[in-house]
Write a protein that holds these residues in place. Structure first.
Motif, PDB file in Angstrom:
ATOM      1  N   ALA A 227     -48.271  -8.130   1.675  1.00 54.10           N
ATOM      2  CA  ALA A 227     -48.220  -8.849   3.215  1.00 54.10           C
ATOM      3  C   ALA A 227     -46.918  -8.532   3.545  1.00 54.10           C
ATOM      4  O   ALA A 227     -45.734  -8.013   4.431  1.00 54.10           O
ATOM      5  N   ALA A 228     -46.229  -9.615   2.748  1.00 58.53           N
ATOM      6  CA  ALA A 228     -44.143  -9.901   3.194  1.00 58.53           C
ATOM      7  C   ALA A 228     -43.838  -8.511   2.296  1.00 58.53           C
ATOM      8  O   ALA A 228     -42.595  -8.306   3.173  1.00 58.53           O
ATOM      9  N   HIS A 229     -44.598  -8.166   1.094  1.00 57.53           N
ATOM     10  CA  HIS A 229     -43.171  -7.122   0.747  1.00 57.53           C
ATOM     11  C   HIS A 229     -43.191  -5.301   1.975  1.00 57.53           C
ATOM     12  O   HIS A 229     -42.630  -5.356   1.521  1.00 57.53           O
ATOM     13  N   LEU A 230     -44.957  -5.061   2.755  1.00 57.32           N
ATOM     14  CA  LEU A 230     -44.850  -4.312   3.431  1.00 57.32           C
ATOM     15  C   LEU A 230     -44.090  -4.695   4.676  1.00 57.32           C
ATOM     16  O   LEU A 230     -42.984  -3.967   5.344  1.00 57.32           O
ATOM     17  N   HIS A 231     -43.964  -5.873   5.087  1.00 55.20           N
ATOM     18  CA  HIS A 231     -43.340  -6.574   6.299  1.00 55.20           C
ATOM     19  C   HIS A 231     -41.661  -6.393   5.355  1.00 55.20           C
ATOM     20  O   HIS A 231     -40.222  -5.840   6.652  1.00 55.20           O
ATOM     21  N   ARG A 232     -41.058  -6.197   4.282  1.00 53.75           N
ATOM     22  CA  ARG A 232     -39.421  -5.943   3.997  1.00 53.75           C
ATOM     23  C   ARG A 232     -39.595  -4.526   3.354  1.00 53.75           C
ATOM     24  O   ARG A 232     -38.332  -3.915   3.646  1.00 53.75           O
ATOM     25  N   GLY A 233     -40.206  -4.190   3.696  1.00 51.22           N
ATOM     26  CA  GLY A 233     -40.658  -2.144   4.080  1.00 51.22           C
ATOM     27  C   GLY A 233     -40.357  -1.632   2.549  1.00 51.22           C
ATOM     28  O   GLY A 233     -40.522  -0.039   2.250  1.00 51.22           O
ATOM     29  N   GLY A 234     -41.457  -2.395   1.791  1.00 53.34           N
ATOM     30  CA  GLY A 234     -42.198  -1.643   0.044  1.00 53.34           C
ATOM     31  C   GLY A 234     -43.367  -1.158   0.468  1.00 53.34           C
ATOM     32  O   GLY A 234     -43.576  -0.971   1.674  1.00 53.34           O
ATOM     33  N   LEU A 235     -42.976  -0.419  -0.873  1.00 57.47           N
ATOM     34  CA  LEU A 235     -44.697   0.610  -0.634  1.00 57.47           C
ATOM     35  C   LEU A 235     -45.756   0.172  -1.787  1.00 57.47           C
ATOM     36  O   LEU A 235     -45.377  -0.740  -1.893  1.00 57.47           O
ATOM     37  N   VAL A 236     -46.041   0.512  -1.262  1.00 59.19           N
ATOM     38  CA  VAL A 236     -48.118  -0.042  -1.748  1.00 59.19           C
ATOM     39  C   VAL A 236     -49.000   1.262  -1.619  1.00 59.19           C
ATOM     40  O   VAL A 236     -49.318   1.456  -0.595  1.00 59.19           O
ATOM     41  N   VAL A 237     -49.204   0.874  -3.131  1.00 62.06           N
ATOM     42  CA  VAL A 237     -49.985   2.526  -3.639  1.00 62.06           C
ATOM     43  C   VAL A 237     -51.527   1.242  -4.246  1.00 62.06           C
ATOM     44  O   VAL A 237     -50.676   0.360  -5.258  1.00 62.06           O
ATOM     45  N   GLY A 238     -52.379   2.314  -3.844  1.00 62.72           N
ATOM     46  CA  GLY A 238     -53.780   1.851  -3.883  1.00 62.72           C
ATOM     47  C   GLY A 238     -54.462   3.355  -5.159  1.00 62.72           C
ATOM     48  O   GLY A 238     -55.010   3.973  -4.706  1.00 62.72           O
ATOM     49  N   LEU A 239     -54.739   2.518  -6.161  1.00 61.89           N
ATOM     50  CA  LEU A 239     -55.644   3.523  -7.180  1.00 61.89           C
ATOM     51  C   LEU A 239     -57.301   3.347  -7.375  1.00 61.89           C
ATOM     52  O   LEU A 239     -57.916   2.295  -7.878  1.00 61.89           O
ATOM     53  N   CYS A 240     -58.146   4.005  -6.898  1.00 59.75           N
ATOM     54  CA  CYS A 240     -59.411   4.079  -7.062  1.00 59.75           C
ATOM     55  C   CYS A 240     -59.334   2.873  -6.539  1.00 59.75           C
ATOM     56  O   CYS A 240     -60.182   3.068  -4.902  1.00 59.75           O
ATOM     57  N   GLY A 241     -60.453   2.012  -7.289  1.00 54.93           N
ATOM     58  CA  GLY A 241     -60.474   0.483  -6.853  1.00 54.93           C
ATOM     59  C   GLY A 241     -59.655  -0.034  -6.024  1.00 54.93           C
ATOM     60  O   GLY A 241     -60.298  -1.192  -5.636  1.00 54.93           O
ATOM     61  N   GLY A 242     -58.942  -0.672  -6.160  1.00 52.04           N
ATOM     62  CA  GLY A 242     -57.630  -0.232  -5.713  1.00 52.04           C
ATOM     63  C   GLY A 242     -57.642  -0.156  -4.010  1.00 52.04           C
ATOM     64  O   GLY A 242     -56.667  -0.564  -3.510  1.00 52.04           O
ATOM     65  N   TYR A 243     -57.408   1.363  -3.934  1.00 52.92           N
ATOM     66  CA  TYR A 243     -57.912   2.175  -2.839  1.00 52.92           C
ATOM     67  C   TYR A 243     -58.471   1.162  -1.850  1.00 52.92           C
ATOM     68  O   TYR A 243     -58.252   1.090  -0.759  1.00 52.92           O
ATOM     69  N   GLN A 244     -59.603   0.938  -2.067  1.00 58.95           N
ATOM     70  CA  GLN A 244     -61.337   0.446  -1.569  1.00 58.95           C
ATOM     71  C   GLN A 244     -60.356  -0.885  -1.336  1.00 58.95           C
ATOM     72  O   GLN A 244     -60.755  -1.329  -0.116  1.00 58.95           O
ATOM     73  N   MET A 245     -59.728  -1.843  -1.511  1.00 59.61           N
ATOM     74  CA  MET A 245     -59.399  -2.817  -1.758  1.00 59.61           C
ATOM     75  C   MET A 245     -58.153  -2.856  -0.604  1.00 59.61           C
ATOM     76  O   MET A 245     -58.682  -3.692   0.370  1.00 59.61           O
ATOM     77  N   LEU A 246     -57.721  -1.809  -0.603  1.00 56.59           N
ATOM     78  CA  LEU A 246     -56.630  -1.535   0.855  1.00 56.59           C
ATOM     79  C   LEU A 246     -57.294  -1.621   2.033  1.00 56.59           C
ATOM     80  O   LEU A 246     -56.795  -1.911   3.445  1.00 56.59           O
ATOM     81  N   GLY A 247     -58.483  -1.246   2.040  1.00 55.32           N
ATOM     82  CA  GLY A 247     -59.198  -1.193   3.518  1.00 55.32           C
ATOM     83  C   GLY A 247     -60.077  -2.283   4.028  1.00 55.32           C
ATOM     84  O   GLY A 247     -59.388  -3.175   3.562  1.00 55.32           O
ATOM     85  N   GLN A 248     -60.530  -2.116   5.089  1.00 55.13           N
ATOM     86  CA  GLN A 248     -60.985  -3.039   6.302  1.00 55.13           C
ATOM     87  C   GLN A 248     -62.056  -4.228   5.582  1.00 55.13           C
ATOM     88  O   GLN A 248     -62.541  -4.795   6.443  1.00 55.13           O
ATOM     89  N   ARG A 249     -63.174  -3.429   4.509  1.00 58.72           N
ATOM     90  CA  ARG A 249     -64.355  -3.624   4.540  1.00 58.72           C
ATOM     91  C   ARG A 249     -64.717  -2.558   3.036  1.00 58.72           C
ATOM     92  O   ARG A 249     -64.245  -2.063   2.466  1.00 58.72           O
TER      93      ARG A 249
END
Length: 494
Positions: free
Chosen positions: A328-350
């Motif tokens: 969250a802090a990284h995004l607040h600073r303007g960084g990028l976040v990438v989720g691959l497969c399981g990581g993609y699923q984790m980035l969601g709401q549930r």
């Protein structure tokens, strides 16, 4: 029918996979039609095959060394650990259920017919099959019903069995005891199958080790087939499993004063982390594996959440380690976040697992950085795909290997358009969070270069990853030609 020989090791991570890959390329260059085979593998790094199944990543690399597409016959039994007390069982490329360690021991011998049938099919297609063992034949506690090492070697190529080359790992120390100790615990019928030994991963002056070779020969009666020196370009090849993470860490260091920094939290059940290999191949990229107990540095450019074999469990780890706060802090600073497969699923709401596919049935709130939700249900998707980046039209290629359906508003802004007409992945409204089910997408040079150029103004060019893998395989074959008498090794095959 093809001839065959087998490479077994004195222990895990003895370098069997790399030796087999190099031998596959070396004998293919000599004009033989060669195929790799591993009866039983345990790895969460897998690849999708030409016949829409999955096999261990190492066998896919070995197939590439032979100049052919990977096929499920090359690795008929694959165990993918999901948690400490169980693993997903894949047979002939497709999921057959979950097993506990104690249960696998009791029924693994029932898989021997599947293994032998795949081996025979493979033999009918080529001149030479090079078989890779798993772990070590000296693990006498696992001998009953063994299908991975001597159990397979004795059962195949009846009545004589498959000849074996034993590889010892000098890097870990105690290699004389490794080889001699293996001789001591094997049964006479198993010892007879070993036709010679190789010392692997040697650093320094090989001449200093020659007295040890003589000593091992005297104690075992097995001939020494050579000493294989340390192969520096191993880091340029895709990694097989978590045993390779040490090499992965050593290789992921960018050059220059201000490299592009990419942080990857090390999930307990990290899977297909070879997705990051192409990024590591770039000279100006530094890939940081963030271990448990460490915070994600505040000065990284990108955070990548990798694949996971137990996504809800690993999601809970992300929260326990407070990596969610770092993201969250990284995004607040303007960084990028990438989720691959399981990581993609984790980035969601549930994430919901109503049927207990990856453990106990249940659900877990996601990290909430993408407006999507995932349900772990349905058949496993195994497919090689091509497509284009939605925003730029650049070509991409990769493969899908997942269970789960992900839907939600952010799916309306997909990352990719696939050739079959599907929209794939999701982007946040800010464009700073992106997720995809595609593995291997960063191996596409133009896409990777464009992705990185968004992070560094004026960046141009970059590594040719796929060509680098081919060059490394050729260099590995040259290395083995120099270290071993490959005519003698080939002459062992029956």
């Amino acid at each position: 029918m093809a001839k065959a020989f087998m490479v077994q090791g004195t222990g895990s991570d003895a370098g069997k996979s790399l030796l087999v890959a190099g031998l596959c390329r070396a004998f293919t260059r000599r004009g033989l039609v060669v195929r790799p085979f591993k009866p039983q593998n345990m790895s969460n790094n897998a690849a999708v095959t030409s016949d829409s199944g999955e096999i261990g990543r190492a066998q896919a690399l070995q197939a590439r060394a032979c100049g052919v597409a990977p096929h499920t016959d090359m690795n008929p039994v694959l165990l993918k650990p999901e948690h400490d007390s169980g693993a997903q069982l894949v047979v002939n490329g497709h999921m057959r259920g979950q097993v506990k360690p104690q249960d696998f021991r009791t029924f693994k011998e029932t898989l021997l017919p599947d293994v032998l049938a795949a081996f025979e099919r493979l033999k009918s297609t080529c001149d030479l099959v090079i078989v890779e063992g798993a772990g070590s034949p000296s693990e006498v506690n696992l001998r009953a019903g063994d299908i991975a090492n001597m159990g397979f070697a004795l059962a195949a190529n009846a009545p004589d069995g498959v000849p074996v080359v034993l590889a010892g790992d000098v890097e870990k120390g105690g290699v004389i005891a490794q080889v001699v100790g293996t001789h001591a615990v094997l049964m006479p019928s198993e010892r007879a199958l070993i036709k010679g030994f190789v010392i692997n991963k040697f650093r320094g002056d090989v001449a200093l080790f020659m007295p040890a070779m003589t000593d091992i020969e005297a104690r075992t009666g097995w001939p020494g087939l050579g000493v294989v020196g340390w192969f520096l370009d191993a880091a340029k090849l895709p990694k097989e499993d978590s045993a390779s993470l040490g090499t992965w860490l050593e290789a992921g260091r960018g050059h220059g004063a201000h490299p592009i920094r990419i942080a990857v939290p090390r999930l307990a059940r990290i899977a297909n982390f070879d997705d990051l290999d192409p990024l590591m191949a770039e000279d100006d990229v530094e890939v940081l594996m963030i271990e448990a107990g460490q915070a994600i540095p505040g000065d990284v450019d990108v955070i990548v959440l990798p694949g996971s074999k137990s996504v809800i469990s690993d999601l809970r780890q992300v929260k326990t380690e407070r990596w969610d706060i770092d993201i969250a802090a990284h995004l607040h600073r303007g960084g990028l976040v990438v989720g691959l497969c399981g990581g993609y699923q984790m980035l969601g709401q549930r994430i919901s697992d109503p049927d207990g596919i990856e453990g106990d049935a249940g659900e877990e709130p996601g990290l909430g950085f993408l407006d999507v939700e995932t349900v772990l249900t349905g058949d496993k998707t195994l497919e090689q795909v091509t497509g284009k980046v939605a925003a730029t039209g650049l070509d991409i290629a990769g493969y899908e290997m997942h269970i789960g359906l992900t839907e939600g508003p952010d799916r309306h802004t997909p990352w990719f358009h696939l050739q079959d007409g599907r929209e794939e992945g999701a982007l946040s409204p800010s464009g700073h969070v992106m997720g995809t089910y595609l593995h291997g997408v960063f191996a596409t040079d133009a896409f990777r270069h464009d992705f990185l150029s968004q992070l560094r103004e004026g960046r141009s060019g970059g590594a040719a990853y796929e060509q680098g893998v081919e060059n490394a395989l050729d260099a590995l074959a040259d290395h083995l030609e120099a270290c071993l008498d490959l005519d003698t090794v080939l002459g062992l095959a029956t």
